[in-house]
Design an enzyme around this catalytic site. Structure first.
Site, PDB file in Angstrom:
ATOM      1  N   LYS A   1      -9.853   7.918   1.808  1.00  0.00           N
ATOM      2  CA  LYS A   1     -10.250   6.531   1.572  1.00  0.00           C
ATOM      3  C   LYS A   1     -11.688   6.290   2.011  1.00  0.00           C
ATOM      4  CE  LYS A   1      -5.679   4.294   1.837  1.00  0.00           C
ATOM      5  NZ  LYS A   1      -4.841   5.454   2.210  1.00  0.00           N
TER       6      LYS A   1
ATOM      7  N   HIS B   1      -3.285   7.812   6.225  1.00  0.00           N
ATOM      8  CA  HIS B   1      -3.454   6.524   5.550  1.00  0.00           C
ATOM      9  C   HIS B   1      -4.884   6.052   5.769  1.00  0.00           C
ATOM     10  CE1 HIS B   1      -2.354   2.830   3.650  1.00  0.00           C
ATOM     11  NE2 HIS B   1      -2.526   2.103   4.738  1.00  0.00           N
TER      12      HIS B   1
ATOM     13  N   HIS C   1      -9.745   1.833  -0.641  1.00  0.00           N
ATOM     14  CA  HIS C   1      -8.288   1.691  -0.603  1.00  0.00           C
ATOM     15  C   HIS C   1      -7.778   1.210  -1.950  1.00  0.00           C
ATOM     16  CE1 HIS C   1      -4.302   1.211   0.623  1.00  0.00           C
ATOM     17  NE2 HIS C   1      -4.444   0.468   1.706  1.00  0.00           N
TER      18      HIS C   1
ATOM     19  N   PHE D   1       0.900  -3.491   4.082  1.00  0.00           N
ATOM     20  CA  PHE D   1       1.192  -4.855   4.516  1.00  0.00           C
ATOM     21  C   PHE D   1       2.688  -5.117   4.344  1.00  0.00           C
ATOM     22  CE2 PHE D   1      -3.199  -7.075   3.789  1.00  0.00           C
ATOM     23  CZ  PHE D   1      -3.718  -6.345   4.837  1.00  0.00           C
TER      24      PHE D   1
ATOM     25  N   CYS E   1       0.812  -1.222   0.000  1.00  0.00           N
ATOM     26  CA  CYS E   1       0.000   0.000   0.000  1.00  0.00           C
ATOM     27  C   CYS E   1       0.842   1.266   0.000  1.00  0.00           C
ATOM     28  CB  CYS E   1      -0.919   0.007   1.218  1.00  0.00           C
ATOM     29  SG  CYS E   1      -1.835  -1.526   1.438  1.00  0.00           S
TER      30      CYS E   1
ATOM     31  N   GLU F   1      -2.187   4.582  13.678  1.00  0.00           N
ATOM     32  CA  GLU F   1      -1.772   5.793  12.982  1.00  0.00           C
ATOM     33  C   GLU F   1      -2.029   7.029  13.828  1.00  0.00           C
ATOM     34  OE1 GLU F   1      -2.113   8.094   8.675  1.00  0.00           O
ATOM     35  OE2 GLU F   1      -3.573   6.522   9.154  1.00  0.00           O
TER      36      GLU F   1
END
Length: 419
Positions: free
Chosen positions: A342, A310, A347, A405, A170, A321
């Site tokens: 998002k 994010h 995403h 990830f 990502c 986060e």
């Protein structure tokens, strides 16, 4: 705000951008949807999801490849490459960057993707299993390569500088932009077409991510499924799209009379070295990436005016986060707007960071911060998540976060251009 000369030498600016997203087929369409709080998420139509853990997706709607490319090109291009190709064309037109024999070797391309041409790979495997080797196109090795998007862009526009693909889950889009900026800083190129693209709507990918319990199952109300920083979040929504920027050295852009949209002032990347899917419990890598990007830009945390988070809408990521932002920004975390687009796009994996960097640049130019929709019960009442409606703010400095990830962390800092 004084200009900072980076350690690598030349300053890097943005002169063009292009986007293909679930909420629009251009940057302007995407921006209009985001500031209006319109979601691009719905029930997936491109595959049979009846037996999958979830049927939610942020699909690109109304995209007609033949408007952007020839039939011959289309035959050898996976959808992820088609999106990148279209976005790159918009970005180059916006930048008014002409590439010819004299400057081609100084113009490169770096386009990232988390997963690359998954749809084509799945189709190729199905074809050879069902009909045998003769059913496989001679274009298969090209179509099924993760550098196919950047290769098509290089071929079309004659980009003879370094052309590369990058994959860091990502964080791919943000990493591509940051590394492209380094090419420019250190004199490897004068301009780079850079960004990310993704299209992983296959039954394998949807099943795997769903079985990992990473995807939202709020199937009864798709537009409310992605809800970053909301107490009732239950996972992210898989989406497709592309974001591409034209980066140039400031000297190069000024010399040719280009319109400078923003400066790409800082970048840093780290790894958690902790877990394949879960963030580090103390946000070690995320905090280091944010601090590193600020240091690279020569900017203090107190100077940041907006954070495009994010913000995936997963239980662990959002809290981790936020904890990391608080650790880096202290009291400033309660004074500046923090939002996740998002919530509307879903995403876009390897495209997400590139599109969100474009959003950051638009915030600087427009003075409007897009909302985090579906944020009805924020996980921290003291923080301004720009809940549900856009807000007007004077913004000179933007931070954009991407965490993926595998523990990949990438952060860019954009600044209003000042010679």
């Amino acid at each position: 705000m004084s200009a900072h000369k980076p350690s690598g030498g030349r300053r890097v600016v943005i002169t063009g951008w292009g986007a293909i997203t679930p909420v629009g087929l251009t940057v302007d369409e995407t921006w209009d949807a985001l500031i209006s709080g319109r979601s691009g998420i719905g029930a997936i139509t491109s595959l049979d999801a009846s037996d999958l853990p979830t049927n939610l997706a942020g699909e690109v709607k109304g995209f007609e490849p033949r408007k952007y490319m020839s039939h011959k090109q289309l035959r050898r291009m996976d959808p992820y490459a088609q999106y990148a190709y279209a976005a790159a064309g918009e970005a180059l037109r916006a930048a008014k960057l002409d590439v010819d024999e004299e400057n081609a070797a100084r113009v490169g391309a770096l386009i990232g993707s988390g997963y690359g041409p998954m749809q084509s790979i799945v189709e190729h495997i199905g074809a050879i299993n069902e009909r045998g080797p003769r059913a496989i196109s001679p274009f298969a090795p090209i179509t099924g390569a993760i550098d196919s998007a950047v290769g098509e862009v290089s071929l079309e526009y004659g980009l003879a500088g370094p052309t590369r693909a990058m994959s860091s889950a990502c964080a791919s889009g943000t990493d591509s932009i940051g590394e492209a900026a380094r090419w420019i800083r250190y004199g490897i190129a004068d301009a780079v077409v850079s960004g990310g693209a993704e299209h992983i709507f296959t039954r394998v990918d949807m099943a795997g991510s769903g079985n990992a319990k990473a995807l939202s199952r709020r199937t009864g109300s798709p537009t409310e499924a992605s809800r970053p920083f909301d107490e009732d979040r239950d996972g992210f929504v898989m989406s497709a799209g592309s974001g591409v920027l034209v980066l140039e050295s400031a000297e190069h852009a000024v010399a040719r009379g280009a319109t400078i949209l923003a400066e790409l002032a800082g970048y840093a990347a780290t790894s958690d070295a902790h877990h394949w899917t879960a963030p580090h419990p103390e946000g070690r890598g995320a905090r280091a990436a944010m601090r590193g990007a600020l240091a690279d830009a020569g900017i203090e945390a107190s100077e940041v005016d907006y954070i495009n988070a994010h913000g995936t809408s997963t239980v662990y990521n959002d809290q981790s986060e936020l904890d990391s932002i608080r650790a880096v920004f202290g009291a400033r975390a309660e004074q500046i707007p923090i939002s996740s687009t998002k919530s509307m796009t879903g995403h876009m994996i390897g495209a997400a960071g590139a599109v969100e960097a474009i959003v950051g640049g638009l915030v600087i130019n427009k003075g409007i911060v897009p909302p985090t929709i579906n944020c009805h019960k924020p996980i921290d009442e003291a923080v301004n998540f720009v809940a549900n409606e856009a807000q007007r703010h004077d913004v000179d400095v933007v931070m954009s976060n991407s965490f993926g990830f595998g523990g990949h962390n990438a952060v860019v800092v954009l600044r209003r251009w000042a010679p």
